[in-house]
Design a protein around this motif. Structure first.
Motif, PDB file in Angstrom:
ATOM      1  N   ARG A 248     -10.467 -10.891 -62.925  1.00 31.45           N
ATOM      2  CA  ARG A 248     -11.641 -10.078 -63.267  1.00 31.45           C
ATOM      3  C   ARG A 248     -11.237  -8.605 -63.341  1.00 31.45           C
ATOM      4  O   ARG A 248     -10.332  -8.163 -62.639  1.00 31.45           O
ATOM      5  N   CYS A 249     -11.952  -7.870 -64.179  1.00 32.60           N
ATOM      6  CA  CYS A 249     -11.769  -6.425 -64.282  1.00 32.60           C
ATOM      7  C   CYS A 249     -13.129  -5.762 -64.356  1.00 32.60           C
ATOM      8  O   CYS A 249     -14.010  -6.210 -65.101  1.00 32.60           O
ATOM      9  N   TRP A 250     -13.301  -4.708 -63.567  1.00 37.55           N
ATOM     10  CA  TRP A 250     -14.501  -3.887 -63.589  1.00 37.55           C
ATOM     11  C   TRP A 250     -14.128  -2.476 -64.008  1.00 37.55           C
ATOM     12  O   TRP A 250     -13.143  -1.915 -63.519  1.00 37.55           O
TER      13      TRP A 250
ATOM     14  N   GLU B 242     -18.816  -1.986 -63.839  1.00 38.64           N
ATOM     15  CA  GLU B 242     -19.283  -2.977 -64.808  1.00 38.64           C
ATOM     16  C   GLU B 242     -18.179  -3.995 -65.068  1.00 38.64           C
ATOM     17  O   GLU B 242     -17.047  -3.627 -65.405  1.00 38.64           O
ATOM     18  N   GLU B 243     -18.485  -5.277 -64.937  1.00 43.92           N
ATOM     19  CA  GLU B 243     -17.483  -6.293 -65.228  1.00 43.92           C
ATOM     20  C   GLU B 243     -17.224  -6.342 -66.730  1.00 43.92           C
ATOM     21  O   GLU B 243     -18.142  -6.564 -67.523  1.00 43.92           O
TER      22      GLU B 243
ATOM     23  N   HIS C  96     -13.358 -11.335 -67.522  1.00 43.40           N
ATOM     24  CA  HIS C  96     -13.392 -12.450 -66.576  1.00 43.40           C
ATOM     25  C   HIS C  96     -12.704 -13.626 -67.254  1.00 43.40           C
ATOM     26  O   HIS C  96     -13.193 -14.148 -68.259  1.00 43.40           O
TER      27      HIS C  96
END
Length: 297
Positions: free
Chosen positions: A219-221, A225-226, A229
Motif C-alpha cells: 500500500r502507498c499513501w 490518501e491511499e 494497493h
C-alpha cells in the motif's frame, strides 16, 4: 529478525517498538554466559547478511535484549535516527511487473522481465526529505517490495532461488517521468537514478521473518490518501523467477537489491496526472516487512 542501521553508523535490530544495538547486546549476552567477548558483528550491513555466523550472533543478541530483565539494552524506536538499512552494490529494477500496472502503462505483453538499474547514490533512508531537481517537472512515486540478496547467486534455478534471499525491505522507486515518456528514446535508468530517488527501509526483515513472498499486501499513501494497493500474488514475474532470470546474465552479490515492481496507482497515469511536489508526505507499507515514510523537500 528486523535489521536496521542506526546513525553512526551502528548495526541494530528491532524488538517490538524498541531498537537494539547489536554489538553491545551480543557482548552482554556473552558476559552473561561467561564467554569472552567477540567482534563477530561487523560494521557494515552487507558484511552482516553475507556471514551466516554473524547472522546467528545477531539473532542471539536480539533474543537476549528482548528479555524483560534486559530493558537497558533497548531504546525507543521513536527516538532513533535510522539510516537506509544498507548501501546496495547494485539495485535492479523491474518495470511493468504487476498486471494492473502493466495495463495502465500499456504496450505489448512482456515475455521476459524488463530490467533497469538504479545507482547506489540514489539511496536514502527512512524519514528522508527527497529533493527533486528543479528541472524535473514530473516526479512520481512507486511503492515496491525490495528483495535483498544474501548469497552469491549465479545461474540459479527457480526452485532454489529463495535460498539466496537474506530478506526484504520497502522501497520507493521515484521516477522522473519526462525522461521515460517525453523523450525520443526512453532513459529509464536515468529517470529513476537521480540523487535521493531510492528511499529504502526502515529495516531488512529477514526471509524467515517474512516467510514466502507470494501474497504480501503493498500500500502507498500520499498525504494520508491511499493511492496504491496491490499484492505480490499479482506479480507477472515472481521473486524466484526474477532471481533466476537475473542470475543467468550477471552475478548477484550479497547486498544487491531487486526492486520487484509497483502496483497500479502511480501519478503519471492518473486522469489528470498527479506528480510529487514539495511538502508531500509518502507512507509505503509491505505486509510483514515494514512501513517506509519520507517526504518531498
Amino acid at each position: 529478525m528486523r535489521l536496521v542501521t542506526l546513525e553512526g553508523p551502528v548495526l541494530g535490530g528491532l524488538v517490538g517498538e524498541s531498537v537494539v544495538a547489536l554489538r553491545p547486546a551480543l557482548a552482554a549476552a556473552q558476559r552473561a554466559a561467561g564467554e569472552a567477548p567477540s567482534d563477530i558483528i561487523p560494521d557494515d550491513m552487507v558484511a552482516l547478511i553475507a556471514s551466516e555466523a554473524a547472522m546467528v550472533a545477531a539473532a542471539r543478541a536480539l533474543a537476549f535484549a528482548a528479555r524483560p530483565e534486559n530493558a537497558a539494552l533497548r531504546a525507543p524506536l521513536a527516538d532513533a535516527r535510522l539510516l537506509a538499512p544498507l548501501r546496495p552494490g547494485k539495485i535492479l529494477g523491474v518495470g511493468r511487473n504487476y498486471g494492473d500496472h502493466a495495463k495502465e502503462v500499456g504496450g505489448p505483453k512482456l515475455e521476459a522481465p524488463r530490467i533497469f538499474l538504479k545507482p547506489a547514490s540514489s539511496v536514502v533512508g527512512p524519514g528522508a526529505a527527497v529533493r527533486i531537481p528543479a528541472s524535473v517537472k514530473k516526479p512520481d512515486w512507486e511503492a515496491e517490495l525490495g528483495v535483498v540478496i544474501g548469497r552469491r547467486a549465479k545461474d540459479v534455478s527457480e526452485g532454489v532461488a529463495l535460498e539466496y534471499v537474506a530478506g526484504y525491505t520497502v522501497l520507493d522507486d521515484i521516477s522522473a517521468r519526462e525522461f521515460q515518456f517525453d523523450v525520443p528514446l526512453s532513459m529509464t535508468s536515468f529517470a529513476k537514478g537521480m540523487d535521493g530517488f531510492c528511499p529504502i527501509g526502515p529495516c531488512i526483515a529477514t526471509a524467515d521473518e517474512v516467510g514466502e513472498p507470494w501474497a504480501l499486501d503493498i500500500r502507498c499513501w500520499l498525504n494520508g490518501e491511499e493511492v496504491q494497493h496491490g499484492n505480490t500474488r499479482d506479480l507477472i514475474f515472481p521473486v524466484s523467477t526474477l532471481i533466476s532470470y537475473l542470475s543467468r546474465y550477471m552475478t548477484l552479490e550479497p547486498g544487491d537489491v531487486i526492486a520487484t515492481g509497483t502496483p497500479a496507482g502511480v501519478g503519471h497515469f492518473r486522469d489528470p496526472p498527479r506528480y510529487l511536489k514539495p511538502g508531500d508526505r509518502l507512507r509505503m507499507e509491505v505486509e510483514r516487512v515494514g512501513v517506509l515514510e519520507h517526504t518531498i523537500a
